[in-house]
Design an enzyme around this catalytic site. Structure first.
Site, PDB file in Angstrom:
ATOM      1  N   ARG A 219       0.875  -1.157   0.000  1.00 22.64           N
ATOM      2  CA  ARG A 219       0.000   0.000   0.000  1.00 22.64           C
ATOM      3  C   ARG A 219       0.922   1.219   0.000  1.00 22.64           C
ATOM      4  O   ARG A 219       1.799   1.343   0.849  1.00 22.64           O
ATOM      5  CB  ARG A 219      -0.901  -0.021   1.229  1.00 22.64           C
ATOM      6  CG  ARG A 219      -1.928   1.129   1.276  1.00 22.64           C
ATOM      7  CD  ARG A 219      -1.498   2.207   2.235  1.00 22.64           C
ATOM      8  NE  ARG A 219      -2.542   3.186   2.505  1.00 22.64           N
ATOM      9  CZ  ARG A 219      -2.349   4.313   3.164  1.00 22.64           C
ATOM     10  NH1 ARG A 219      -1.166   4.618   3.647  1.00 22.64           N
ATOM     11  NH2 ARG A 219      -3.329   5.155   3.357  1.00 22.64           N
ATOM     12  N   LEU A 220       0.774   2.104  -0.966  1.00 19.86           N
ATOM     13  CA  LEU A 220       1.656   3.256  -1.140  1.00 19.86           C
ATOM     14  C   LEU A 220       1.009   4.481  -0.517  1.00 19.86           C
ATOM     15  O   LEU A 220       0.010   5.005  -1.019  1.00 19.86           O
ATOM     16  CB  LEU A 220       1.931   3.488  -2.630  1.00 19.86           C
ATOM     17  CG  LEU A 220       2.421   2.264  -3.416  1.00 19.86           C
ATOM     18  CD1 LEU A 220       2.513   2.590  -4.900  1.00 19.86           C
ATOM     19  CD2 LEU A 220       3.749   1.768  -2.883  1.00 19.86           C
ATOM     20  N   ASP A 221       1.584   4.955   0.579  1.00 23.32           N
ATOM     21  CA  ASP A 221       0.979   6.041   1.345  1.00 23.32           C
ATOM     22  C   ASP A 221       1.017   7.367   0.579  1.00 23.32           C
ATOM     23  O   ASP A 221       2.055   7.755   0.033  1.00 23.32           O
ATOM     24  CB  ASP A 221       1.729   6.190   2.673  1.00 23.32           C
ATOM     25  CG  ASP A 221       1.193   7.327   3.513  1.00 23.32           C
ATOM     26  OD1 ASP A 221       0.024   7.250   3.920  1.00 23.32           O
ATOM     27  OD2 ASP A 221       1.945   8.302   3.745  1.00 23.32           O
ATOM     28  N   HIS A 224      -0.065  11.481  -3.512  1.00 25.29           N
ATOM     29  CA  HIS A 224      -0.210  12.878  -3.947  1.00 25.29           C
ATOM     30  C   HIS A 224       0.919  13.733  -3.387  1.00 25.29           C
ATOM     31  O   HIS A 224       1.093  14.880  -3.818  1.00 25.29           O
ATOM     32  CB  HIS A 224      -1.558  13.439  -3.508  1.00 25.29           C
ATOM     33  CG  HIS A 224      -1.867  13.258  -2.061  1.00 25.29           C
ATOM     34  ND1 HIS A 224      -2.529  12.157  -1.573  1.00 25.29           N
ATOM     35  CD2 HIS A 224      -1.599  14.033  -0.979  1.00 25.29           C
ATOM     36  CE1 HIS A 224      -2.657  12.264  -0.260  1.00 25.29           C
ATOM     37  NE2 HIS A 224      -2.100  13.398   0.125  1.00 25.29           N
ATOM     38  N   GLU A 258      -2.641   5.243  -2.056  1.00 21.53           N
ATOM     39  CA  GLU A 258      -3.588   6.160  -1.445  1.00 21.53           C
ATOM     40  C   GLU A 258      -3.355   7.526  -2.080  1.00 21.53           C
ATOM     41  O   GLU A 258      -2.222   7.979  -2.167  1.00 21.53           O
ATOM     42  CB  GLU A 258      -3.364   6.273   0.064  1.00 21.53           C
ATOM     43  CG  GLU A 258      -4.268   7.300   0.732  1.00 21.53           C
ATOM     44  CD  GLU A 258      -3.684   7.901   1.995  1.00 21.53           C
ATOM     45  OE1 GLU A 258      -4.452   8.456   2.789  1.00 21.53           O
ATOM     46  OE2 GLU A 258      -2.449   7.829   2.198  1.00 21.53           O
ATOM     47  N   ASP A 283     -11.607   7.447  -0.595  1.00 21.22           N
ATOM     48  CA  ASP A 283     -12.081   8.244   0.538  1.00 21.22           C
ATOM     49  C   ASP A 283     -13.464   8.827   0.291  1.00 21.22           C
ATOM     50  O   ASP A 283     -14.216   9.068   1.250  1.00 21.22           O
ATOM     51  CB  ASP A 283     -11.092   9.372   0.838  1.00 21.22           C
ATOM     52  CG  ASP A 283      -9.943   8.913   1.723  1.00 21.22           C
ATOM     53  OD1 ASP A 283     -10.004   7.779   2.233  1.00 21.22           O
ATOM     54  OD2 ASP A 283      -8.979   9.678   1.895  1.00 21.22           O
ATOM     55  N   ASP A 284     -13.837   9.078  -0.951  1.00 20.58           N
ATOM     56  CA  ASP A 284     -15.161   9.643  -1.221  1.00 20.58           C
ATOM     57  C   ASP A 284     -16.269   8.722  -0.713  1.00 20.58           C
ATOM     58  O   ASP A 284     -17.272   9.182  -0.157  1.00 20.58           O
ATOM     59  CB  ASP A 284     -15.348   9.899  -2.720  1.00 20.58           C
ATOM     60  CG  ASP A 284     -14.761  11.235  -3.154  1.00 20.58           C
ATOM     61  OD1 ASP A 284     -13.928  11.782  -2.408  1.00 20.58           O
ATOM     62  OD2 ASP A 284     -15.122  11.723  -4.240  1.00 20.58           O
ATOM     63  N   PHE A 285     -16.091   7.418  -0.915  1.00 20.70           N
ATOM     64  CA  PHE A 285     -17.090   6.468  -0.410  1.00 20.70           C
ATOM     65  C   PHE A 285     -17.154   6.543   1.112  1.00 20.70           C
ATOM     66  O   PHE A 285     -18.241   6.575   1.701  1.00 20.70           O
ATOM     67  CB  PHE A 285     -16.757   5.050  -0.861  1.00 20.70           C
ATOM     68  CG  PHE A 285     -17.649   3.995  -0.255  1.00 20.70           C
ATOM     69  CD1 PHE A 285     -18.976   3.897  -0.624  1.00 20.70           C
ATOM     70  CD2 PHE A 285     -17.161   3.102   0.698  1.00 20.70           C
ATOM     71  CE1 PHE A 285     -19.813   2.929  -0.055  1.00 20.70           C
ATOM     72  CE2 PHE A 285     -17.972   2.136   1.264  1.00 20.70           C
ATOM     73  CZ  PHE A 285     -19.301   2.047   0.889  1.00 20.70           C
ATOM     74  N   ASN A 356      -7.177  10.220  13.224  1.00 19.19           N
ATOM     75  CA  ASN A 356      -7.032  11.653  13.011  1.00 19.19           C
ATOM     76  C   ASN A 356      -8.215  12.448  13.548  1.00 19.19           C
ATOM     77  O   ASN A 356      -8.391  13.624  13.218  1.00 19.19           O
ATOM     78  CB  ASN A 356      -6.815  11.957  11.525  1.00 19.19           C
ATOM     79  CG  ASN A 356      -5.392  11.635  11.090  1.00 19.19           C
ATOM     80  OD1 ASN A 356      -4.470  11.664  11.912  1.00 19.19           O
ATOM     81  ND2 ASN A 356      -5.204  11.322   9.823  1.00 19.19           N
TER      82      ASN A 356
END
Length: 553
Positions: A219-221, A224, A258, A283-285, A356
């Site tokens: 999983r690539l954090d 962006h 991500e 994340d939209d879901f 968070n």
């Protein structure tokens, strides 16, 4: 050492053996740990230790990971998953995951970071498992134990920055650039002078985890936060090298980024100008589901809150696909045309969305039991790859805070102050935020496994097992074709109907009884319901805050 081509220095020491400590003296200062250290038994500031990479006897020769299209992923944090907080103690709970129906375990970062406990996203020794979790061979034992139980393992890695404490990487070469900074620190030099060896450093790291530790994917954090203007982007290069390794090993290997950009180019084929990564977090879901259930409208949640947003997420993955974002004050995203739902992960909770928050509340602290069941049904019958966060399956009562253990006073102070500033956008008060440096903040985040057999946790766990079994048993629920998802909803009455070919799920978010005409023709039998729903012809009566899942005809 002797200078070699392209900035390399070499020396062979024939007497070196596993267990030896070593470091590098640079321009008269040091010694510093090895950037490619395989073990840092005394932490990020001390000497590295040599490890025999071939000293472990694997038992997983015939293991092959299930495809993501049939996966149910379980994200966990080694330090808080068990009371022991180690790779070896985590093995003790793997049978629980097998019984739940999990196919893939996803580990939050386990590379060496400053202090004994933390989330792992401030790691500095990218090739070394964290000393407090166990030795490198202990991590191999964990992966091997997963494989012998049929569980694939995904590792969360961070290539957008390196942590601030114990970061000696810049002393060894031009690993960082002054052209930009990320939210978390110096930008990595992926496209400036001498970037070729920097790029290979990170690719080699990815290949090492997949090859030497037998991980089945990464999983690539926060990709962006990776900036690269090269003709071949570092993510594309990474995917190409992983494909080569996959062919060499004869194993299916996946890369799951991500991203905050809602950009399907990450998933497009290279012929289409994409990077051809396998799936990405959605994340939209999450935001759409969370706001419909909780009514929260602060921070980035201000962009969501309607059933229409949830309906769009289920049908198109991205809610913001070229749409104006009030929170961002700009047009955000682009459509995912032509992509399967299997290219997106769907979830109610993950480490970010729980940890968070100022008080680290899980959904179980924000929702009642019936709402939790309704949400679980949406996640586990959606056209996406479902993911659960540790303890979610039984509605864990323990929080999951953000916690650190930086021994550096200035850094510890900066972390405390930074968290308070970050929470201001959500209206959370500084006094409500536990000290991330306090030991009890970490200790209170550990799962309490004694809850599993108690009410209401046992009931919630049983519900998750039934949903996962249904997902595996019903072929229509593993169909990722988004164009085949049919949705009806009523914003005012707060009901939603999702049709997945012959499987129909009827959701009542309201606090009142609802009778709906849910599909053309009879829908029978009732496959699963968290309350006493009643079917009569093409009508169904659904109790408040409940879901009924049926098969058409």
């Amino acid at each position: 050492m002797t200078p070699d081509e392209r900035g390399w220095w070499t020396r062979e020491i024939k007497s070196a053996k596993a267990g030896d400590d070593y470091g590098f003296v640079l321009d008269g200062s040091g010694p510093f740990p090895d950037p490619r250290s395989a073990s840092q038994p005394d932490g990020v500031h001390k000497l590295s230790q040599l490890v025999n990479p071939h000293g472990f006897k694997w038992k997983d020769k015939n293991f092959q990971a299930q495809p993501l299209s049939s996966a149910v992923i379980y994200e966990l944090h080694i330090g808080t998953f068990t009371s022991g907080g180690t790779f070896l103690s985590a093995i003790e709970k793997l049978n629980h995951l097998v019984g739940l129906g999990i196919t893939h375990v996803e580990l939050m970062p386990v590379i060496e970071f400053s202090g004994d406990h933390g989330w792992g996203y401030d790691g500095v020794d990218l090739f070394a498992p964290h000393h407090a979790y166990g030795k490198p061979n202990d991590l191999k034992k964990f992966v091997d134990a997963c494989h012998t139980r049929g569980l694939a393992v995904i590792l969360d890695v961070v290539y957008n920055h390196v942590g601030p404490a114990g970061n000696y990487l810049g002393k060894f070469g031009p690993y960082f650039t002054q052209k930009f900074r990320t939210y978390w620190g110096e930008g990595v030099n992926f496209d400036d002078a001498d970037s070729g060896e920097v790029r290979q450093f990170f690719c080699d790291n990815a290949l090492m985890w997949l090859r030497d530790f037998h991980f089945d994917g990464l999983r690539l954090d926060a990709v962006h936060g990776i900036f690269d203007t090269s003709a071949v982007h570092i993510l594309e290069q990474l995917k190409i090298e992983v494909e080569k390794l996959s062919a060499q090993l004869g194993r299916h290997l996946v890369l799951i980024p991500e991203s905050d950009l809602n950009n399907p180019r990450l998933l497009w084929t290279r012929e289409r100008g994409g990077f051809q990564l396998d799936a990405q977090w959605s994340d939209d879901f999450h935001h759409a589901l969370h706001t419909v259930l909780t009514g929260e409208q602060t921070g980035y949640y201000s962009d969501f809150g309607k059933l229409s947003d949830l309906a769009k997420a289920l049908r198109h993955a991205f809610v913001y696909d070229g749409r104006y974002s009030k929170h961002r004050r700009r047009i955000h995203g682009r459509p995912v045309e032509g992509l399967s739902g299997h290219r997106f992960l769907g979830y109610l909770q993950n480490h970010d969305q729980v940890g968070n928050r100022a008080r680290g509340e899980r959904s179980s602290q924000l929702l009642n039991t019936e709402q939790l069941k309704l949400a679980a049904a949406l996640v586990l019958t959606a056209p996406f790859v479902p993911m659960l966060f540790q303890g979610e399956e039984w509605g864990a009562g323990t929080p999951f805070y953000y916690f650190t253990d930086f021994p550096e006073p200035a850094l510890a102070r900066a972390v405390r102050e930074g968290r308070c500033r970050e929470f201001a956008a959500f209206g959370w008060k500084p006094e409500d935020t536990p000290d991330p440096q306090a030991l009890e903040t970490f200790e209170n985040s550990r799962l309490n496994w004694s809850e599993v057999s108690r009410s209401p946790h046992a009931d919630i766990l049983d519900w998750h097992k039934k949903l996962i079994h249904l997902r595996h048993a019903e072929p229509d629920l593993s169909d990722g074709r988004l164009e085949r998802v049919r949705i009806n909803y009523d914003e005012h009455r707060r009901w939603l109907v999702v049709e997945r070919n012959s499987v129909v799920a009827v959701y009542n978010f309201s606090k009142g009884l609802q009778t709906l005409f849910h599909c053309a023709g009879d829908c029978n039998p009732l496959l699963l319901s968290n309350k006493d729903s009643r079917i009569s012809g093409n009508k169904i009566t659904v109790p408040p805050q409940s879901v009924a899942i049926l098969r058409r005809g």
